[in-house]
Design a protein around this motif. Structure first.
Motif, PDB file in Angstrom:
ATOM      1  N   PRO A  54       0.807  -1.218   0.000  1.00  0.00           N
ATOM      2  CA  PRO A  54       0.000   0.000   0.000  1.00  0.00           C
ATOM      3  C   PRO A  54       0.841   1.269   0.000  1.00  0.00           C
ATOM      4  CG  PRO A  54      -0.960  -1.612   1.481  1.00  0.00           C
ATOM      5  CD  PRO A  54       0.362  -2.174   1.028  1.00  0.00           C
ATOM      6  N   VAL A 109       0.375   4.174  -2.647  1.00  0.00           N
ATOM      7  CA  VAL A 109      -0.173   5.451  -2.203  1.00  0.00           C
ATOM      8  C   VAL A 109       0.896   6.528  -2.115  1.00  0.00           C
ATOM      9  CG1 VAL A 109      -1.341   6.645  -0.308  1.00  0.00           C
ATOM     10  CG2 VAL A 109      -2.032   4.320  -0.949  1.00  0.00           C
ATOM     11  N   THR A 147      -3.021  -4.520  -0.525  1.00  0.00           N
ATOM     12  CA  THR A 147      -2.910  -3.435  -1.501  1.00  0.00           C
ATOM     13  C   THR A 147      -4.171  -3.338  -2.341  1.00  0.00           C
ATOM     14  OG1 THR A 147      -0.534  -3.876  -1.592  1.00  0.00           O
ATOM     15  CG2 THR A 147      -1.456  -2.480  -3.323  1.00  0.00           C
ATOM     16  N   THR A 168      -6.885  -1.461  -0.567  1.00  0.00           N
ATOM     17  CA  THR A 168      -6.692  -0.014  -0.644  1.00  0.00           C
ATOM     18  C   THR A 168      -7.216   0.524  -1.972  1.00  0.00           C
ATOM     19  OG1 THR A 168      -4.730  -0.132   0.769  1.00  0.00           O
ATOM     20  CG2 THR A 168      -4.969   1.839  -0.601  1.00  0.00           C
ATOM     21  N   ILE A 225      -9.336   9.016  -0.599  1.00  0.00           N
ATOM     22  CA  ILE A 225      -8.581   8.189   0.321  1.00  0.00           C
ATOM     23  C   ILE A 225      -8.101   9.052   1.472  1.00  0.00           C
ATOM     24  CG2 ILE A 225      -6.408   8.543  -0.942  1.00  0.00           C
ATOM     25  CD1 ILE A 225      -5.584   5.719  -0.132  1.00  0.00           C
TER      26      ILE A 225
END
Length: 304
Positions: A66, A70, A115, A118, A128
């Motif tokens: 993640p 991100v 992941t 997410t 997010i």
């Protein structure tokens, strides 16, 4: 975007291009599903270039955490300045969200579950919450496009219904023989159109051979033609030399195909068989009255 990629994208893919453009224009996320070498990445790159937006590509594998997707705070700057928004390094997901671009995830069925969760949340809410950074909303135009090979079972996981519920699916099979011949013509030299057509037919035959579980994509034909060209130059023979073509086929295709567990033959034997079926027997054997079977058997024994 190069002219070559743009040209390759439209070869026998007008329908898929239209479908993808319509899905993205509607605000949908998309999964491109099909075997390797069917033009999934090339298709998306062409569509992305026409949108005049950003394009972020990530490869799905066990290392795609993640944080890598991100983004993260720069450790050195955090020590000196603290957790400030301007010391956050955007990952490909946040880059695409902020710029209203496309996030392209290759090999979706290899992405770790954490992941993927997410990613699913962003696809649903288009926003997010990042710890110490806050809420990030996606700009208009943001979309996730993922690609996967549904026939690859090694190192992959089953894609959940949650993914399919949040995406539209475009299935992409192999192109026609004529389209594959056009692609090869754009990417690799061939002695003649007839030779190229036989090479295409040979590779397409690997997808239907009863002893092969997985056949080769058009990439195999491109490499076959390219290696044949270089071998002929190195050996000082004509580019349609039978033996140069056979060696090129063995090198280009034996690693791409997968022999069925029920078969007792090696991939080299099957490729050689298909080569003879499409290119005929060695002319040198015909000249000396031999069918070449003994020499080919010695060659296969040496390869073993």
């Amino acid at each position: 975007m190069t002219a070559v990629l743009a040209a390759l994208a439209v070869v026998d893919r007008a329908r898929e291009t239209e479908l993808l453009e319509a899905a993205l224009a509607s605000g949908a996320h998309v999964v491109l599903e099909g075997p390797p070498g069917t033009g999934k990445t090339t298709l998306l790159r062409r569509v992305a270039a026409a949108r005049d937006g950003s394009f972020a590509l990530v490869e799905g594998n066990a290392e795609l955490t993640p944080a890598r997707l991100v983004g993260h705070f720069d450790p050195a700057l955090v020590l000196s300045r603290g957790y400030q928004p301007d010391v956050f390094v955007d990952g490909p997901l946040l880059t695409a969200m902020r710029e209203g671009g496309l996030l392209y995830v290759e090999e979706l069925n290899r992405v770790p579950e954490e992941t993927l969760n997410t990613l699913l949340a962003v696809m649903s809410e288009r926003e997010i919450v990042v710890a110490r950074l806050g809420l990030v909303r996606a700009a208009p135009g943001f979309a996730v496009v993922a690609a996967m090979n549904p026939y690859d079972a090694v190192g992959t996981a089953r894609v959940s219904s949650a993914v399919y519920d949040r995406t539209c699916r475009i299935a992409m099979g192999y192109q026609s023989a004529e389209a594959e011949a056009q692609i090869v013509a754009q990417r690799a030299p061939a002695p003649s159109e007839a030779w190229r057509d036989r090479a295409v037919a040979l590779v397409r035959a690997t997808r239907e051979h009863p002893e092969l579980r997985v056949g080769s994509s058009v990439r195999g034909t491109i490499d076959l033609a390219g290696i044949n060209h270089q071998l002929a130059r190195a050996r000082g023979v004509a580019e349609d030399d039978w033996r140069a073509g056979l060696d090129a086929a063995l090198v280009a295709l034996s690693g791409r195909v997968r022999v069925d567990e029920s078969s007792t033959r090696r991939p080299e034997e099957i490729i050689a068989e298909l080569y003879v079926a499409h290119f005929g027997t060695d002319p040198a054997d015909a000249a000396d009255g031999s069918d070449g079977s003994e020499e080919r058997e010695e060659q296969r024994s040496g390869e073993a």
